[in-house]
Design a protein around this motif. Structure first.
Motif, PDB file in Angstrom:
ATOM      1  N   THR A 122       0.837  -1.188   0.000  1.00 21.76           N
ATOM      2  CA  THR A 122       0.000   0.000   0.000  1.00 21.76           C
ATOM      3  C   THR A 122       0.875   1.242   0.000  1.00 21.76           C
ATOM      4  OG1 THR A 122      -1.611  -1.209   1.320  1.00 21.76           O
ATOM      5  CG2 THR A 122      -1.919   1.153   1.155  1.00 21.76           C
ATOM      6  N   ARG A 123       0.468   2.217  -0.787  1.00 25.05           N
ATOM      7  CA  ARG A 123       1.206   3.483  -0.802  1.00 25.05           C
ATOM      8  C   ARG A 123       1.118   4.137   0.579  1.00 25.05           C
ATOM      9  NH1 ARG A 123      -0.341   8.134  -5.014  1.00 25.05           N
ATOM     10  NH2 ARG A 123       0.660   6.676  -6.455  1.00 25.05           N
ATOM     11  N   ASP A 124       2.257   4.564   1.076  1.00 23.14           N
ATOM     12  CA  ASP A 124       2.285   5.216   2.382  1.00 23.14           C
ATOM     13  C   ASP A 124       1.734   6.633   2.247  1.00 23.14           C
ATOM     14  OD1 ASP A 124       2.749   5.960   4.940  1.00 23.14           O
ATOM     15  OD2 ASP A 124       4.932   6.023   4.792  1.00 23.14           O
ATOM     16  N   PRO A 125       0.659   6.980   2.971  1.00 22.29           N
ATOM     17  CA  PRO A 125       0.112   8.338   2.871  1.00 22.29           C
ATOM     18  C   PRO A 125       0.991   9.397   3.514  1.00 22.29           C
ATOM     19  CG  PRO A 125      -1.046   7.091   4.545  1.00 22.29           C
ATOM     20  CD  PRO A 125      -0.118   6.121   3.870  1.00 22.29           C
ATOM     21  N   VAL A 127     -12.375  -6.527   9.925  1.00 26.78           N
ATOM     22  CA  VAL A 127     -13.246  -5.452   9.449  1.00 26.78           C
ATOM     23  C   VAL A 127     -12.423  -4.298   8.884  1.00 26.78           C
ATOM     24  CG1 VAL A 127     -14.840  -3.653  10.217  1.00 26.78           C
ATOM     25  CG2 VAL A 127     -15.208  -6.012  10.917  1.00 26.78           C
ATOM     26  N   ASP A 128     -11.408  -3.857   9.621  1.00 28.90           N
ATOM     27  CA  ASP A 128     -10.597  -2.731   9.153  1.00 28.90           C
ATOM     28  C   ASP A 128      -9.826  -3.080   7.884  1.00 28.90           C
ATOM     29  OD1 ASP A 128     -11.507  -1.393  11.363  1.00 28.90           O
ATOM     30  OD2 ASP A 128      -9.696  -1.683  12.560  1.00 28.90           O
ATOM     31  N   GLN A 129      -9.336  -4.303   7.800  1.00 32.92           N
ATOM     32  CA  GLN A 129      -8.563  -4.721   6.633  1.00 32.92           C
ATOM     33  C   GLN A 129      -9.418  -4.721   5.369  1.00 32.92           C
ATOM     34  OE1 GLN A 129      -5.765  -8.130   6.998  1.00 32.92           O
ATOM     35  NE2 GLN A 129      -7.024  -9.118   5.441  1.00 32.92           N
ATOM     36  N   VAL A 130     -10.624  -5.277   5.452  1.00 31.08           N
ATOM     37  CA  VAL A 130     -11.503  -5.338   4.288  1.00 31.08           C
ATOM     38  C   VAL A 130     -12.042  -3.948   3.947  1.00 31.08           C
ATOM     39  CG1 VAL A 130     -13.619  -6.361   3.362  1.00 31.08           C
ATOM     40  CG2 VAL A 130     -12.097  -7.731   4.791  1.00 31.08           C
ATOM     41  N   HIS A 131     -12.321  -3.151   4.962  1.00 29.09           N
ATOM     42  CA  HIS A 131     -12.851  -1.809   4.730  1.00 29.09           C
ATOM     43  C   HIS A 131     -11.867  -0.941   3.948  1.00 29.09           C
ATOM     44  CE1 HIS A 131     -15.252   1.761   5.333  1.00 29.09           C
ATOM     45  NE2 HIS A 131     -14.271   2.371   5.968  1.00 29.09           N
ATOM     46  N   PRO A 172      -9.952   2.781  -0.232  1.00 27.77           N
ATOM     47  CA  PRO A 172      -8.551   3.160   0.010  1.00 27.77           C
ATOM     48  C   PRO A 172      -8.388   4.554   0.598  1.00 27.77           C
ATOM     49  CG  PRO A 172      -8.799   2.153  -2.156  1.00 27.77           C
ATOM     50  CD  PRO A 172     -10.177   2.388  -1.641  1.00 27.77           C
ATOM     51  N   ALA A 173      -9.321   5.457   0.356  1.00 27.08           N
ATOM     52  CA  ALA A 173      -9.163   6.829   0.838  1.00 27.08           C
ATOM     53  C   ALA A 173      -9.167   6.927   2.358  1.00 27.08           C
ATOM     54  CB  ALA A 173     -10.269   7.716   0.259  1.00 27.08           C
ATOM     55  N   VAL A 174      -9.782   5.961   3.042  1.00 25.13           N
ATOM     56  CA  VAL A 174      -9.892   6.032   4.503  1.00 25.13           C
ATOM     57  C   VAL A 174      -8.724   5.340   5.200  1.00 25.13           C
ATOM     58  CG1 VAL A 174     -12.402   6.083   4.318  1.00 25.13           C
ATOM     59  CG2 VAL A 174     -11.255   3.912   4.747  1.00 25.13           C
ATOM     60  N   ALA A 175      -7.765   4.823   4.449  1.00 19.57           N
ATOM     61  CA  ALA A 175      -6.655   4.091   5.053  1.00 19.57           C
ATOM     62  C   ALA A 175      -5.903   4.912   6.095  1.00 19.57           C
ATOM     63  CB  ALA A 175      -5.695   3.594   3.968  1.00 19.57           C
ATOM     64  N   PRO A 176      -5.567   6.209   5.842  1.00 22.14           N
ATOM     65  CA  PRO A 176      -4.872   6.985   6.880  1.00 22.14           C
ATOM     66  C   PRO A 176      -5.700   7.129   8.161  1.00 22.14           C
ATOM     67  CG  PRO A 176      -4.673   8.066   4.746  1.00 22.14           C
ATOM     68  CD  PRO A 176      -5.670   6.973   4.577  1.00 22.14           C
ATOM     69  N   ALA A 177      -7.008   7.366   8.032  1.00 24.34           N
ATOM     70  CA  ALA A 177      -7.851   7.527   9.213  1.00 24.34           C
ATOM     71  C   ALA A 177      -7.956   6.223   9.994  1.00 24.34           C
ATOM     72  CB  ALA A 177      -9.237   8.015   8.795  1.00 24.34           C
ATOM     73  N   VAL A 178      -8.065   5.098   9.289  1.00 28.59           N
ATOM     74  CA  VAL A 178      -8.132   3.803   9.956  1.00 28.59           C
ATOM     75  C   VAL A 178      -6.826   3.515  10.687  1.00 28.59           C
ATOM     76  CG1 VAL A 178      -8.286   1.317   9.567  1.00 28.59           C
ATOM     77  CG2 VAL A 178      -9.859   2.855   8.391  1.00 28.59           C
ATOM     78  N   GLU A 204      -8.047   3.278  19.898  1.00 29.09           N
ATOM     79  CA  GLU A 204      -9.492   3.472  19.978  1.00 29.09           C
ATOM     80  C   GLU A 204     -10.240   2.546  19.015  1.00 29.09           C
ATOM     81  OE1 GLU A 204      -9.968   7.528  19.016  1.00 29.09           O
ATOM     82  OE2 GLU A 204      -8.983   8.289  20.833  1.00 29.09           O
ATOM     83  N   GLY A 205      -9.630   2.239  17.888  1.00 31.23           N
ATOM     84  CA  GLY A 205     -10.293   1.420  16.885  1.00 31.23           C
ATOM     85  C   GLY A 205     -11.288   2.228  16.076  1.00 31.23           C
ATOM     86  N   THR A 206     -11.753   1.643  15.004  1.00 32.50           N
ATOM     87  CA  THR A 206     -12.694   2.341  14.118  1.00 32.50           C
ATOM     88  C   THR A 206     -14.140   2.172  14.562  1.00 32.50           C
ATOM     89  OG1 THR A 206     -12.848   0.421  12.652  1.00 32.50           O
ATOM     90  CG2 THR A 206     -11.129   2.046  12.168  1.00 32.50           C
ATOM     91  N   GLY A 207     -14.438   1.101  15.269  1.00 33.97           N
ATOM     92  CA  GLY A 207     -15.808   0.846  15.678  1.00 33.97           C
ATOM     93  C   GLY A 207     -16.712   0.375  14.554  1.00 33.97           C
ATOM     94  N   LEU A 208     -16.148   0.022  13.404  1.00 33.21           N
ATOM     95  CA  LEU A 208     -16.942  -0.434  12.263  1.00 33.21           C
ATOM     96  C   LEU A 208     -17.417  -1.871  12.473  1.00 33.21           C
ATOM     97  CD1 LEU A 208     -14.717   0.957   9.365  1.00 33.21           C
ATOM     98  CD2 LEU A 208     -16.903   1.894  10.132  1.00 33.21           C
TER      99      LEU A 208
END
Length: 509
Positions: free
Chosen positions: A193-196, A296-300, A305-311, A319-323
């Motif tokens: 994955t590209r490092d943000p 969950v986080d891995q599949v999400h 891909p845009a949410v990868a930095p936030a995850v 804290e986790g994403t809570g998804l």
């Protein structure tokens, strides 16, 4: 006097592409059709020349139709069928997808899409553990999948003996997988994955906050910031995982009946400790079974891909994403003949259609697994289908008989390719007699970019990487990039459950 011992460099290979031989250079299916046509011509003799001519014309057209080669190892009729199914789905609106409260989904959630749409995430507790781990349950084909996160140190600091031991253990793992009556597939995935650019700074920031040290010298803080700035230059994130998929369907050969989701989870929990121990030796590092939040986080992030930095930031903070599993999918998606668009990004997949003919080193896939700046995400997934000892023996015997038939046709001198095929078959038979097992496998490469115009460059890069050190031949998954994306995720989708042609028929064509 010192004695110099020269180690022999290990090479791997003897990979064959299953195919049933016919006569006169035809495929097995074309040869069978020819025999049927000859019988029908004889039977229809009383009906006259016109009926016989019709039978011959139809038979010849069928033989030509199934023998007509297309592009990249496909038959022409496969290309026509793929295009036809896509047009049919497009006409019904099945190539467009929308999720969320405004969609037509019953729950208004964002579940996985396509062949993963009906999957569920349930918990299982391995034997000797108090922590619940994740199992992906697919009620469509009654399979359950557990995912192992693999942290390998790489081969840079290992001697050759240690590397050979790791390869041997991976082979043992595959052989033991074939002994298990319920295990149907093992998928090994490497994702780059590209490092943000915020992963390393966030990790340092979270560590400082958690240390609660207020009197850190300014010089130490500035030195650390400078080191982080120097190291944080386009460093890709590499993730690896191995997914084991088990079936709850009855197995007459093993004497097991149908099982429920709960029974399968319990059976899997007893097998996990042994599989963990084998994988730890095979990777030379640490291995753990992913929990519910991890999956969950891995599949999400794969779908979005845009949410990868936030995850990543949420996970680092603890804290986790809570998804939930119902929120891992994309908000929208669209399938086109050339790629699959999802959540504003574009993914295209390639599959191996011709295995390497020559031998190769254990580093053969290093080029294909390496990161590149043009990709937002790149996943390389190897799908293994271990065979039981009885299945391995039958497959080897069929391979030998098929190769012998191809070399013994009267009036035709066998080519070097057929001679080599016979040598490989006989060598496989000898290895199987010594305890080895046959393993069917395939390879899927998925590239995700932010602009579809990059795919021309992406494909050139992948083809160069695929032939570097191992000579793989890749072809694009035209008209089916959505399904190929799901297979490339390496989370339990079994390709053989979704093919329109059986293995026997495909090998005969």
């Amino acid at each position: 006097m010192a004695e110099h011992v020269q180690r022999r460099m290990r090479m791997y290979g003897n990979i064959t592409n299953p195919r049933k031989e016919g006569v006169l250079g035809l495929s097995a299916l074309a040869s069978i059709i020819g025999v049927v046509v000859a019988i029908l011509v004889f039977v229809t003799m009383p009906l006259g020349i016109w009926v016989q001519s019709f039978v011959v014309i139809v038979g010849a057209a069928t033989m030509i139709g199934i023998s007509w080669d297309g592009r990249n190892g496909r038959k022409k009729f496969e290309e026509v069928l793929g295009r036809r199914h896509f047009k049919k789905a497009e006409g019904k609106g099945f190539t467009n997808y929308a999720a969320g409260p405004t969609s037509q989904l019953p729950g208004g959630d964002f579940p996985p899409v396509g062949i993963l749409a009906r999957t569920e995430l349930v918990g299982t507790t391995p034997a000797g553990s108090r922590t619940e781990k994740a199992m992906i349950w697919n009620p469509s084909n009654r399979t359950g999948t557990v995912i192992f996160s693999v942290q390998s140190p790489g081969m840079g600091l290992l001697d050759q003996e240690s590397i050979d031991l790791m390869v041997d253990q991976w082979g043992i793992f595959q052989r033991e997988a074939g002994v298990s009556s319920s295990l149907v597939q093992v998928a090994a995935t490497t994702q780059a994955t590209r490092d943000p650019g915020n992963r390393l700074p966030d990790a340092v920031r979270v560590t400082r906050e958690q240390s609660q040290v207020a009197d850190t010298p300014a010089f130490a803080r500035e030195a650390m910031d400078e080191i982080v700035a120097d190291l944080n230059q386009g460093v890709p994130k590499i993730d690896q995982w191995v997914a084991a998929t088990f079936t709850a369907r009855p197995n007459r050969e093993a004497g097991t009946g149908p099982r429920s989701r709960e029974d399968l989870a319990e059976d899997i929990s007893t097998l996990l400790p042994g599989m963990l121990a084998q994988l730890k030796v095979a990777c030379g590092g640490t291995v753990s079974v992913l929990g519910m939040d991890d999956v969950v986080d891995q599949v999400h992030t794969a779908y979005n891909p845009a949410v990868a930095p936030a995850v990543e930031t949420a996970r680092l903070a603890g804290e986790g994403t809570g998804l939930t599993w119902g929120e891992v999918g994309p908000t929208n998606a669209k399938l086109t003949p050339g790629w699959w668009e999802h959540a504003g990004y574009f993914s295209k997949s390639w599959q191996m259609y011709q295995p390497p003919a020559a031998n190769f080193r254990e580093t053969g896939l290093a080029g294909l697994l390496s990161a590149h700046g043009v990709f937002e995400q790149k996943r390389v997934t190897l799908l293994f289908r271990p065979m039981s000892p009885g299945g391995s023996q039958k497959a080897v015997q069929d391979q030998v008989m098929n190769a012998q038939f191809g070399n013994s046709q009267k009036g035709k001198k066998p080519s070097q390719i057929k001679k080599v095929a016979l040598e490989k078959a006989e060598y496989s038979e000898r290895e199987q007699a010594e305890g080895a097992a046959m393993v069917r496998f395939g390879l899927v490469v998925t590239a995700t970019v932010d602009d579809p115009t990059k795919f021309a460059r992406v494909e050139a890069i992948l083809r160069d990487q695929a032939v570097s050190g191992i000579q793989l031949r890749l072809r694009d998954c035209e008209y089916s990039d959505d399904a190929a994306f799901a297979f490339g995720l390496g989370i339990g989708s079994v390709p053989k459950d979704f093919t329109r042609l059986s293995n026997t028929l495909r090998e005969s064509v």
